[in-house]
Design a protein around this motif. Structure first.
Motif, PDB file in Angstrom:
ATOM      1  N   ARG A  84      -3.859  12.413 -11.078  1.00  0.00           N
ATOM      2  CA  ARG A  84      -4.118  13.566 -10.222  1.00  0.00           C
ATOM      3  C   ARG A  84      -4.048  13.180  -8.749  1.00  0.00           C
ATOM      4  O   ARG A  84      -4.291  12.028  -8.377  1.00  0.00           O
ATOM      5  N   SER A  85      -3.690  14.127  -7.939  1.00  0.00           N
ATOM      6  CA  SER A  85      -3.614  13.888  -6.506  1.00  0.00           C
ATOM      7  C   SER A  85      -5.009  13.926  -5.878  1.00  0.00           C
ATOM      8  O   SER A  85      -5.953  14.453  -6.467  1.00  0.00           O
ATOM      9  N   GLY A  86      -5.115  13.347  -4.715  1.00  0.00           N
ATOM     10  CA  GLY A  86      -6.374  13.411  -3.974  1.00  0.00           C
ATOM     11  C   GLY A  86      -7.431  12.428  -4.419  1.00  0.00           C
ATOM     12  O   GLY A  86      -8.621  12.617  -4.133  1.00  0.00           O
ATOM     13  N   GLY A 187       6.810   7.503  -2.858  1.00  0.00           N
ATOM     14  CA  GLY A 187       6.757   8.743  -2.104  1.00  0.00           C
ATOM     15  C   GLY A 187       5.806   8.678  -0.924  1.00  0.00           C
ATOM     16  O   GLY A 187       4.797   7.958  -0.943  1.00  0.00           O
ATOM     17  N   ALA A 188       6.104   9.453   0.115  1.00  0.00           N
ATOM     18  CA  ALA A 188       5.273   9.454   1.322  1.00  0.00           C
ATOM     19  C   ALA A 188       3.865   9.971   1.054  1.00  0.00           C
ATOM     20  O   ALA A 188       2.916   9.627   1.777  1.00  0.00           O
ATOM     21  N   ASP A 189       3.704  10.803   0.025  1.00  0.00           N
ATOM     22  CA  ASP A 189       2.388  11.360  -0.314  1.00  0.00           C
ATOM     23  C   ASP A 189       1.777  10.698  -1.548  1.00  0.00           C
ATOM     24  O   ASP A 189       0.855  11.236  -2.152  1.00  0.00           O
ATOM     25  N   ALA A 192       0.104   5.059  -3.482  1.00  0.00           N
ATOM     26  CA  ALA A 192       0.454   3.797  -2.835  1.00  0.00           C
ATOM     27  C   ALA A 192       0.518   3.960  -1.324  1.00  0.00           C
ATOM     28  O   ALA A 192       0.071   3.083  -0.567  1.00  0.00           O
ATOM     29  N   ALA A 193       1.067   5.080  -0.875  1.00  0.00           N
ATOM     30  CA  ALA A 193       1.130   5.328   0.565  1.00  0.00           C
ATOM     31  C   ALA A 193      -0.265   5.480   1.158  1.00  0.00           C
ATOM     32  O   ALA A 193      -0.550   4.976   2.260  1.00  0.00           O
ATOM     33  N   ASP A 194      -1.148   6.162   0.427  1.00  0.00           N
ATOM     34  CA  ASP A 194      -2.537   6.305   0.885  1.00  0.00           C
ATOM     35  C   ASP A 194      -3.228   4.945   0.970  1.00  0.00           C
ATOM     36  O   ASP A 194      -3.936   4.650   1.944  1.00  0.00           O
ATOM     37  N   HIS A 203       3.842   1.303   4.363  1.00  0.00           N
ATOM     38  CA  HIS A 203       4.087   1.562   2.945  1.00  0.00           C
ATOM     39  C   HIS A 203       5.030   0.508   2.363  1.00  0.00           C
ATOM     40  O   HIS A 203       4.819  -0.011   1.262  1.00  0.00           O
ATOM     41  N   ALA A 204       6.080   0.165   3.126  1.00  0.00           N
ATOM     42  CA  ALA A 204       7.046  -0.835   2.669  1.00  0.00           C
ATOM     43  C   ALA A 204       6.386  -2.189   2.472  1.00  0.00           C
ATOM     44  O   ALA A 204       6.661  -2.899   1.490  1.00  0.00           O
TER      45      ALA A 204
END
Length: 257
Positions: A84-86, A187-189, A192-194, A203-204
């Protein structure tokens, strides 16, 4: 290798992106007529079915549409799932509500239960194969805990179904990917990005360091096409006596024998 799949029919869930889309493309290239099910359109599928499989009605409706338009079902790939997101960094078991648990179970377990139940008459008639896409999270004690628990239940379900359905000619196998270069990671969202932002790195940089931190022996994340290739082989007559097994595509993360 000719996988001898030409002319067969497959139903693939979670088919619009990532591993699911790679499975659609791989099976289609082998001559399989693929019904792809997702919340958005599935490019490359012979039949694209828009459905929400996390609820009680979506799976049966998707299977009925596939059977109506393509005939029988030889191959079922239960791929839909996800985190899930968030999710907050450092979230603990005590933070999880009943709603969090139900969301994880509906998406990662009951979607497969309901889709398999609806497709079973066609699969029994075809003496087909069910391939459940689980996760190394089923065996890897790591948050989010509700996701791992749901995937562990899916892996157990596969084993139980292989015992019940094997004498009736239906094979059931599990494929358990590790970190894979899908939007869930790149993905930007994505989570892993968080995590990268919280760690104060790009992120990279986070993704480059991830294989070492997770103990990935190959020192890289898997590609969706690699998991799709395994699924296509397991769906083929070349794997006709393989059932009840769980295959990792994780670069060696799981160390136990």
């Amino acid at each position: 290798m000719d996988l001898r799949l030409k002319g067969r029919t497959a139903l693939v869930t979670g088919a619009s992106k990532g591993i699911g889309l790679a499975v659609v493309q791989t099976l289609a290239a082998e001559g399989v007529r693929v019904a792809g099910v997702a919340r958005s359109a599935v490019p490359g599928a012979a039949l694209s079915i828009t459905a929400d499989l996390s609820g009680p009605e979506g799976p049966a409706a998707a299977v009925a549409r596939a059977r109506e338009e393509l005939g029988g079902i030889d191959i079922l790939v239960n791929n839909v799932g996800g985190v899930r997101s968030g999710i907050a960094h450092g979230e603990s078991f005590a933070d999880l509500t009943d709603e969090h648990w139900q969301q994880a179970l509906d998406l990662n377990l009951f979607s497969a239960v309901r889709t398999t139940r609806a497709a079973l008459p066609a699969l029994l008639e075809a003496r087909g194969v069910i391939i459940n896409v689980s996760s190394i999270g089923a065996r890897f004690a790591h948050p989010p805990v509700e996701y791992g628990a749901a995937k562990a239940a899916l892996t157990n379900l596969s084993k139980a179904l292989s015992e019940e359905l094997g004498p009736q000619g239906v094979r059931v196998v599990t494929v358990s990917p590790g970190p894979t270069l899908t939007e869930n990671w790149k993905g930007a969202d994505s989570m892993a990005a968080d995590l990268a932002r919280e760690a104060g790195v790009s992120h990279a940089e986070f993704l480059a360091e991830l294989p070492r931190r997770m103990g990935i022996a190959t020192r890289r994340l898997a590609e969706p096409a690699e998991t799709a290739a395994l699924i296509a082989f397991l769906a083929s007559p070349h794997a006709a006596n393989i059932t009840g097994a769980d295959y990792f595509v994780d670069g060696g993360v799981i160390k136990t024998v």
